[in-house]
Motif scaffolding. Structure first.
Motif, PDB file in Angstrom:
ATOM      1  N   LEU A 170       0.821  -1.214   0.000  1.00 41.26           N
ATOM      2  CA  LEU A 170       0.000   0.000   0.000  1.00 41.26           C
ATOM      3  C   LEU A 170       0.851   1.260   0.000  1.00 41.26           C
ATOM      4  N   ASN A 171       2.130   1.133   0.352  1.00 41.97           N
ATOM      5  CA  ASN A 171       3.037   2.275   0.357  1.00 41.97           C
ATOM      6  C   ASN A 171       3.848   2.399  -0.929  1.00 41.97           C
ATOM      7  N   GLN A 172       3.550   1.584  -1.892  1.00 37.83           N
ATOM      8  CA  GLN A 172       4.309   1.583  -3.143  1.00 37.83           C
ATOM      9  C   GLN A 172       3.591   2.400  -4.224  1.00 37.83           C
ATOM     10  N   PRO A 173       4.329   3.066  -5.109  1.00 39.49           N
ATOM     11  CA  PRO A 173       5.789   3.207  -5.103  1.00 39.49           C
ATOM     12  C   PRO A 173       6.231   4.269  -4.105  1.00 39.49           C
ATOM     13  N   VAL A 174       7.531   4.280  -3.820  1.00 34.04           N
ATOM     14  CA  VAL A 174       8.087   5.221  -2.852  1.00 34.04           C
ATOM     15  C   VAL A 174       8.812   6.340  -3.589  1.00 34.04           C
ATOM     16  N   PHE A 175       8.515   7.568  -3.200  1.00 30.83           N
ATOM     17  CA  PHE A 175       9.163   8.758  -3.748  1.00 30.83           C
ATOM     18  C   PHE A 175      10.242   9.184  -2.761  1.00 30.83           C
ATOM     19  N   ASP A 176      11.465   8.720  -2.982  1.00 32.12           N
ATOM     20  CA  ASP A 176      12.561   8.883  -2.030  1.00 32.12           C
ATOM     21  C   ASP A 176      12.153   8.280  -0.684  1.00 32.12           C
ATOM     22  N   SER A 177      11.975   9.084   0.369  1.00 28.63           N
ATOM     23  CA  SER A 177      11.644   8.495   1.669  1.00 28.63           C
ATOM     24  C   SER A 177      10.154   8.480   1.957  1.00 28.63           C
ATOM     25  N   VAL A 178       9.340   8.958   1.005  1.00 33.19           N
ATOM     26  CA  VAL A 178       7.901   9.103   1.249  1.00 33.19           C
ATOM     27  C   VAL A 178       7.110   8.283   0.228  1.00 33.19           C
ATOM     28  N   PRO A 179       6.196   7.435   0.670  1.00 31.56           N
ATOM     29  CA  PRO A 179       5.341   6.715  -0.279  1.00 31.56           C
ATOM     30  C   PRO A 179       4.553   7.695  -1.154  1.00 31.56           C
ATOM     31  N   LEU A 180       4.493   7.426  -2.442  1.00 28.96           N
ATOM     32  CA  LEU A 180       3.753   8.303  -3.351  1.00 28.96           C
ATOM     33  C   LEU A 180       2.276   8.415  -2.971  1.00 28.96           C
ATOM     34  N   PRO A 181       1.629   7.341  -2.465  1.00 27.70           N
ATOM     35  CA  PRO A 181       0.239   7.517  -2.000  1.00 27.70           C
ATOM     36  C   PRO A 181       0.099   8.588  -0.924  1.00 27.70           C
ATOM     37  N   SER A 182       1.114   8.745  -0.063  1.00 24.22           N
ATOM     38  CA  SER A 182       1.065   9.813   0.939  1.00 24.22           C
ATOM     39  C   SER A 182       1.187  11.165   0.275  1.00 24.22           C
ATOM     40  N   VAL A 183       2.098  11.280  -0.703  1.00 16.75           N
ATOM     41  CA  VAL A 183       2.317  12.535  -1.412  1.00 16.75           C
ATOM     42  C   VAL A 183       1.048  13.009  -2.113  1.00 16.75           C
ATOM     43  N   VAL A 184       0.288  12.058  -2.660  1.00 13.00           N
ATOM     44  CA  VAL A 184      -0.889  12.412  -3.454  1.00 13.00           C
ATOM     45  C   VAL A 184      -2.174  12.363  -2.625  1.00 13.00           C
ATOM     46  N   VAL A 185      -2.430  11.221  -1.995  1.00 11.05           N
ATOM     47  CA  VAL A 185      -3.720  11.022  -1.321  1.00 11.05           C
ATOM     48  C   VAL A 185      -3.822  11.843  -0.046  1.00 11.05           C
ATOM     49  N   PHE A 186      -2.843  11.705   0.856  1.00  6.31           N
ATOM     50  CA  PHE A 186      -2.964  12.359   2.152  1.00  6.31           C
ATOM     51  C   PHE A 186      -2.512  13.817   2.123  1.00  6.31           C
ATOM     52  N   ALA A 187      -1.713  14.190   1.144  1.00  4.64           N
ATOM     53  CA  ALA A 187      -1.294  15.587   1.071  1.00  4.64           C
ATOM     54  C   ALA A 187      -2.236  16.430   0.220  1.00  4.64           C
ATOM     55  N   ALA A 188      -2.904  15.819  -0.785  1.00  5.93           N
ATOM     56  CA  ALA A 188      -3.716  16.612  -1.712  1.00  5.93           C
ATOM     57  C   ALA A 188      -5.177  16.188  -1.792  1.00  5.93           C
TER      58      ALA A 188
END
Length: 380
Positions: free
Chosen positions: A184-202
């Motif tokens: 569920l954390n894949q793919p990873v954008f450096d140290s941050v999962p991309l789902p966090s970058v997109v889903v939880f941040a935006a």
């Protein structure tokens, strides 16, 4: 709560320097000077103070102007937190451990809840960040001019910029640790999962903002007033529907990338790019429109958000500056202490966006009384 100490969480906890079995009880209070490092209490103070002041502003706004929008936003974001986060902390207790493994573990902070799973600052950061983003967009007048969907998209974009400044440095400073092997954390954008970058941040703040404006904000703009009971049920519904939106909005990446991490990451990135391009165009157009000679003064102003957004950016700049030496000395994306680093260029871009957003609300005309409302028909 040792019975709910999943192996993955226990592993993450030990890597952060504490034991899952001794993480405390329902509530745990620690000496802030005895935490992992000095940045943890600084982060706590900044976020918790900001959240408390946002709540105070919301109460004052309601009492003086009969406008409950800020209060519903604050509690709606908090309701969203308590719907989304507990199942992630205790998947076994919610009967989903066969489908969802531990995704991350927070470090222990001064005040923690739920056996070391939920720091107080995390409770505070949901309404705090949501308030900063929503109010910047509201001050620009995007909701009034372009409607709920456009305004919500802009909130998601602004929230993303403010949040990723924090998100990209957290693992390096040991504020939390991700389980990078979790699908569920894949793919990873450096140290941050991309789902966090997109889903939880935006996407989640976009969902929340749409619900807040649709159920309360647009009605307040139209002159409607609410009873206490009406506000309570609307706040609960907002929390529930915002949670549902967090499932619906990422569906393109979820469905198309079901069998391919690369496809999933590409679709996530495309969603974010589309959101960013639309928001930039809308916000710039609205800012220039508000600054045209003869245009009406600002329909709404939030002095707290204008001031505290600067405080937040300054604090995060200091934290990034003090971590920069270890960041630059990192090898293979890992510091000498074994901590993963985020993406500096992405963070600088987010800083630039955050600064421009704050500058935009500081440079709006001030010829009209900032606390007066212009009532107009809202569009979706």
């Amino acid at each position: 709560m040792a019975g709910h100490c999943a192996p993955t969480f226990d592993q993450l906890a030990r890597s952060l320097g504490f034991s899952c079995d001794t993480a405390g009880g329902l509530v745990e209070v620690r000496n802030p000077l005895a935490l992992e490092n000095w940045t943890l209490p600084v982060l706590e103070l900044t976020v918790i103070l900001g959240s408390v002041l946002a709540l105070v502003w919301a109460i004052v706004r309601l009492r003086r102007h009969g406008d409950p929008t800020n209060l519903v936003l604050w509690f709606g974001a908090t309701a969203y937190l308590f719907i989304i986060e507990p199942p992630l902390y205790f998947p076994a207790a919610f009967g989903i451990s066969g489908h969802v493994d531990t995704m991350f573990a927070h470090n222990v902070f001064t005040v923690d809840f739920l056996w070391g799973r939920l720091p107080l600052y995390i409770v505070a950061i949901y309404p705090f960040m949501a308030t900063l983003a929503y109010e910047i967009v509201r001050m620009l007048g995007v909701f009034r001019t372009y409607g709920a969907i456009a305004g919500a998209a802009c909130v998601g974009f602004v929230h993303h910029a403010f949040y990723e400044i924090f998100d990209q440095i957290g693992p390096q400073l040991r504020w939390w640790e991700w389980s990078t092997s979790n699908p569920l954390n894949q793919p990873v954008f450096d140290s941050v999962p991309l789902p966090s970058v997109v889903v939880f941040a935006a996407l989640w703040p976009m969902s929340l903002a749409f619900c807040v404006y649709w159920f309360v904000g647009r009605r307040v703009d139209g002159g409607e007033r609410f009873t206490g009971l009406q506000l309570v049920w609307r706040t609960i519904v907002i929390g529930l529907l915002a949670s549902l939106g967090t499932f619906i909005l990422p569906l393109p990446a979820t469905v198309l990338g079901a069998t391919s991490t690369t496809v999933r990451g590409t679709v996530y990135a495309l969603e974010l790019i589309v959101l960013a391009l639309a928001a930039i165009a809308l916000m710039y157009r609205q800012w220039t429109r508000r600054r045209q000679p003869g245009s009406a003064g600002p329909a709404y102003d939030n002095r707290f958000v204008r001031a505290y957004s600067v405080v937040y950016l300054l604090v995060m700049a200091v934290l990034w500056a003090t971590a920069l030496s270890d960041f630059l000395d990192a090898t293979g994306g890992v510091t000498r202490n074994g901590d993963p680093i985020g993406n500096l260029w992405y963070t600088l871009a987010c800083f630039a966006i955050g600064i421009l957003c704050v500058a935009a609300v500081f440079t709006l005309p001030t010829t009209a009384a900032s606390d007066k409302e212009e009532h107009s028909t809202a569009r979706v």
